[in-house]
Design a protein around this motif. Structure first.
Motif, short mmCIF file in Angstrom:
data_model
loop_
_atom_site.label_atom_id
_atom_site.label_comp_id
_atom_site.label_asym_id
_atom_site.label_seq_id
_atom_site.Cartn_x
_atom_site.Cartn_y
_atom_site.Cartn_z
N VAL A 1 -36.58 -6.04 71.70
CA VAL A 1 -37.39 -5.03 71.02
C VAL A 1 -37.09 -5.06 69.53
CG1 VAL A 1 -37.54 -3.51 73.02
CG2 VAL A 1 -35.64 -3.24 71.41
N LYS A 2 -38.07 -4.66 68.72
CA LYS A 2 -37.84 -4.56 67.28
C LYS A 2 -37.01 -3.32 66.95
CE LYS A 2 -41.70 -7.22 65.46
NZ LYS A 2 -42.86 -7.24 64.54
N MET B 1 -33.92 -6.94 77.56
CA MET B 1 -35.12 -6.61 76.79
C MET B 1 -34.99 -7.03 75.34
SD MET B 1 -35.78 -2.73 78.13
CE MET B 1 -35.57 -2.27 79.84
N ASP C 1 -37.94 1.81 70.97
CA ASP C 1 -39.11 1.34 71.71
C ASP C 1 -38.92 1.42 73.22
OD1 ASP C 1 -40.42 0.79 69.35
OD2 ASP C 1 -39.89 -1.34 69.33
N ILE C 2 -37.67 1.29 73.67
CA ILE C 2 -37.44 1.26 75.12
C ILE C 2 -37.25 2.65 75.71
CG2 ILE C 2 -36.37 -1.02 74.95
CD1 ILE C 2 -33.70 0.48 75.67
N ASP D 1 -43.28 -4.52 82.56
CA ASP D 1 -43.05 -4.01 81.21
C ASP D 1 -42.94 -5.18 80.23
OD1 ASP D 1 -41.12 -3.00 78.89
OD2 ASP D 1 -42.12 -1.26 79.77
N ASP D 2 -43.69 -5.12 79.15
CA ASP D 2 -43.74 -6.23 78.19
C ASP D 2 -42.42 -6.43 77.45
OD1 ASP D 2 -46.36 -6.75 78.84
OD2 ASP D 2 -47.20 -5.54 77.21
N TYR D 3 -41.60 -5.39 77.34
CA TYR D 3 -40.33 -5.53 76.62
C TYR D 3 -39.29 -6.30 77.42
CZ TYR D 3 -41.95 -2.15 73.13
OH TYR D 3 -42.65 -1.52 72.14
N ASN E 1 -37.81 -9.31 79.08
CA ASN E 1 -38.03 -10.76 79.02
C ASN E 1 -37.05 -11.53 79.88
OD1 ASN E 1 -35.65 -10.79 77.40
ND2 ASN E 1 -36.41 -12.63 76.37
N LEU F 1 -35.24 -8.96 65.93
CA LEU F 1 -35.31 -8.31 67.24
C LEU F 1 -33.93 -7.88 67.71
CD1 LEU F 1 -37.71 -10.85 68.99
CD2 LEU F 1 -38.32 -8.60 68.11
#
Length: 317
Positions: A112-113, A110, A117-118, A91-93, A95, A64
């Protein structure tokens, strides 16, 4: 502020170093029985000084990326501020989300992989709220050296505490490793037997997996989250901009002798050196910054600082 005695401080210091160690082990180190340690820990939890037990882990080892945005507001009413916070909360990203005081007003972190994605969220954010940001900065988290809460003991320098540092190599983990990690992040004191039952495995397997996660530094350490306000402390983030980046190790080697240093962050982005420092008040922070300025007058060219004051999301996995 809560009053605690030296024995409580020693217990907190030991839990800060390794919150997974047994109460019997802590008791042997500080001259108390297992039951007395357990009782004192329970009391510290009831007072709210101990908020939770958790594990430090290396996000990058999970494949990540950890991205960090800090915003300074302008023209913002309480209603608009709440709307912006809700925008990121949903927003799920995201955290990690918190209001700050100092150089910035809001921190948004955030996981993210893929950095791309963002991008949809970023475009939507600027289109809807860009006029409310007088300043915005961005950095990519690469790791940290964690020194912990050395202020808990006045003679902590004598203990020669070694910081927790990331492994810059890559480690392969599987689904069982990830499930174990999630449980230990939520509660670093969860018994191995309980983990085995939850994951339908056996104690030997779980024990060896945890050892491997620690040895490979996917898990950097087991620690405790403290309510610093109740102990009379605040944690401030200080970001330095350097005229000579090659001198960064000189500054770190100097500041790491200070028991008030909590951690050094390694990042790609707006600042050259990022420190997190525990202090009793802003004047103490200014004294530390001025000391660094006087020691490295031609290396430190500028700095900013801020601290989190209200948390809406806090490090989930």
């Amino acid at each position: 502020m809560e009053k605690i005695d030296l024995k409580d401080r020693k217990i907190l210091y030991e839990l800060d170093i390794d919150s997974r160690q047994s109460f019997r082990s802590i008791g042997r180190k500080i001259g108390l029985s297992k039951d007395v340690v357990a009782g004192r820990v329970k009391n510290l939890q009831e007072k709210g000084i101990i908020k939770r037990f958790f594990s430090y882990y290396d996000i990058l080892q999970l494949g990540l990326n950890f991205l960090r945005f800090y915003f300074k507001f302008q023209y913002v009413t309480p209603e608009i501020k709440k709307e912006i916070i809700d925008h990121f909360m949903n927003d799920d990203y995201v955290n990690n989300l918190f209001s700050t005081e100092g150089s910035y007003d809001l921190g948004v972190l955030m996981m993210v992989k893929d950095i791309s994605d963002i991008y949809p969220l970023w475009k939507k954010t600027l289109a809807k709220y860009g006029d409310y940001f007088s300043n915005q900065v961005f950095s990519v988290y690469m790791g940290e050296s964690i020194y912990g809460h050395g202020f808990l003991l006045e003679d902590s320098k004598k203990h020669g505490r070694t910081p927790l540092k990331k492994n810059w190599g890559k480690v392969e983990i599987d689904d069982l490793d990830l499930k174990i990690l999630k449980l230990l992040v939520s509660n670093s004191r969860i018994p191995t037997l309980e983990i085995a039952k939850k994951l339908k495995s056996n104690v030997t397997t779980i024990h060896s997996r945890i050892e491997r996660l620690v040895k490979s530094k996917v898990i950097l350490g087991f620690t405790v989250e403290l309510d610093l306000d109740k102990l009379g402390y605040q944690v401030w983030k200080v970001d330095f901009y350097l005229s000579e980046y090659t001198k960064i190790n000189q500054i770190v080697n100097y500041i790491e002798k200070n028991p008030l240093l909590y951690c050094v962050d390694y990042t790609i982005g707006y600042a050259d050196l990022e420190l997190e420092i525990n202090v009793k008040n802003i004047n103490e922070l200014h004294d530390i910054i001025e000391d660094l300025h006087s020691k490295f007058p031609r290396i430190i060219r500028n700095y900013t600082y801020f601290r989190g004051v209200k948390y809406y999301k806090w490090y989930t996995l």
